[in-house]
Design a protein around this motif. Sequence first.
Motif, PDB file in Angstrom:
ATOM      1  N   MET A   1       0.873  -1.112   0.074  1.00 17.74           N
ATOM      2  CA  MET A   1       0.059   0.043  -0.155  1.00 17.74           C
ATOM      3  C   MET A   1       0.778   1.205  -0.057  1.00 17.74           C
TER       4      MET A   1
ATOM      5  N   TYR B   1      -1.148  -4.471  -6.414  1.00 13.05           N
ATOM      6  CA  TYR B   1      -2.384  -4.132  -5.330  1.00 13.05           C
ATOM      7  C   TYR B   1      -3.425  -4.994  -5.686  1.00 13.05           C
ATOM      8  N   ASN B   2      -3.936  -4.866  -6.957  1.00 16.66           N
ATOM      9  CA  ASN B   2      -5.174  -5.777  -7.085  1.00 16.66           C
ATOM     10  C   ASN B   2      -4.901  -7.146  -7.170  1.00 16.66           C
TER      11      ASN B   2
ATOM     12  N   CYS C   1       2.017  -0.650  -9.959  1.00 16.85           N
ATOM     13  CA  CYS C   1       2.003  -0.893  -8.560  1.00 16.85           C
ATOM     14  C   CYS C   1       0.301  -1.176  -8.447  1.00 16.85           C
ATOM     15  N   ILE C   2      -0.559  -0.477  -9.109  1.00 17.57           N
ATOM     16  CA  ILE C   2      -1.905  -0.649  -9.179  1.00 17.57           C
ATOM     17  C   ILE C   2      -2.382  -2.390  -9.405  1.00 17.57           C
TER      18      ILE C   2
ATOM     19  N   GLN D   1       2.529  -8.102   1.160  1.00 15.24           N
ATOM     20  CA  GLN D   1       2.703  -6.600   1.245  1.00 15.24           C
ATOM     21  C   GLN D   1       3.859  -6.366   0.592  1.00 15.24           C
TER      22      GLN D   1
ATOM     23  N   GLU E   1       3.790   1.598  -1.264  1.00 15.59           N
ATOM     24  CA  GLU E   1       4.579   1.474  -2.548  1.00 15.59           C
ATOM     25  C   GLU E   1       3.574   2.251  -3.614  1.00 15.59           C
ATOM     26  N   LEU E   2       2.264   1.765  -3.475  1.00  8.56           N
ATOM     27  CA  LEU E   2       1.356   2.287  -4.409  1.00  8.56           C
ATOM     28  C   LEU E   2       1.321   3.881  -4.087  1.00  8.56           C
TER      29      LEU E   2
ATOM     30  N   ASN F   1      -2.752  -8.735  -4.936  1.00 10.35           N
ATOM     31  CA  ASN F   1      -2.665  -9.021  -3.894  1.00 10.35           C
ATOM     32  C   ASN F   1      -3.973  -9.008  -3.166  1.00 10.35           C
ATOM     33  N   THR F   2      -4.885  -8.074  -3.493  1.00  9.91           N
ATOM     34  CA  THR F   2      -6.341  -8.015  -3.060  1.00  9.91           C
ATOM     35  C   THR F   2      -7.081  -9.299  -3.260  1.00  9.91           C
TER      36      THR F   2
ATOM     37  N   GLN G   1       5.836 -11.556  -4.122  1.00  4.58           N
ATOM     38  CA  GLN G   1       4.968 -12.438  -4.645  1.00  4.58           C
ATOM     39  C   GLN G   1       5.544 -13.947  -4.812  1.00  4.58           C
TER      40      GLN G   1
END
Length: 227
Positions: free
Chosen positions: A1, A49-50, A45-46, A108, A3-4, A52-53, A111
């Motif tokens: 988060m 993040y998606n 980064c987006i 976080q 990093e984003l 990871n979510t 991966q």
Amino acid sequence: MLELATAAADFISRVFYFFWVMNNFTFPFHLIYPVSRSYRSFYTCINAYNRNTLMLRDFDNLFPVVPQEELDGKDTICIICRSPITSNARKLPCEHIFHTACLRSCFQSRQDCPICSQPFVPRQRPAAAPLGGPAGPGGPGIRFGFGVGAPPLGGPRVQVLPGLGDLRQRNQEQLLLAQQVRELRQRDFMRRLQQQQQLRQEQQQEHQNHHDHQDQAEDHQDQHVEA
């Protein structure tokens, strides 16, 4: 988060600076590449993040709980927190075991497995259907190389991970963009050089005219004195 948020702040600040320079000075050709690079970083980064979510949402299905019987017979150490694993553990597809809380926190920053560096979720590319052969419930179809494949006739669209072809095309686009920026800079430099030369010539001509007027005034004065 974090990093984003950092990537978003960097991209927004570069965009504001780009338009500020364009409004107050001239078109900033030299800022095109930094802004595009910042946008790519923000876009990456987006996507991370998606991803990871989605992985955290399906955490229980992706990583099964290790039975207590299996933990009792082993002296396993969690490589993340450096403490023994006695309960509440999860197993990765590579068969390595970690604490559930440690594995969640690991999402976080990375991966892949901290031990063997294998991805948390194996990336499998679906096999391409032969030309004219069955490609799914819709019947025959064609799927193209890497990237986003064409959907089979009547079937769903299949997303394939980017491969060498996409990377080569991306590099070619970056080289083309750099060449265009270089050409624009050269044109702008030549235009400014011509303007400076023209201004210098006008100044020289004005200086010469001033001297001519002074010479003519002195000649008239001499003629008047002689007369």
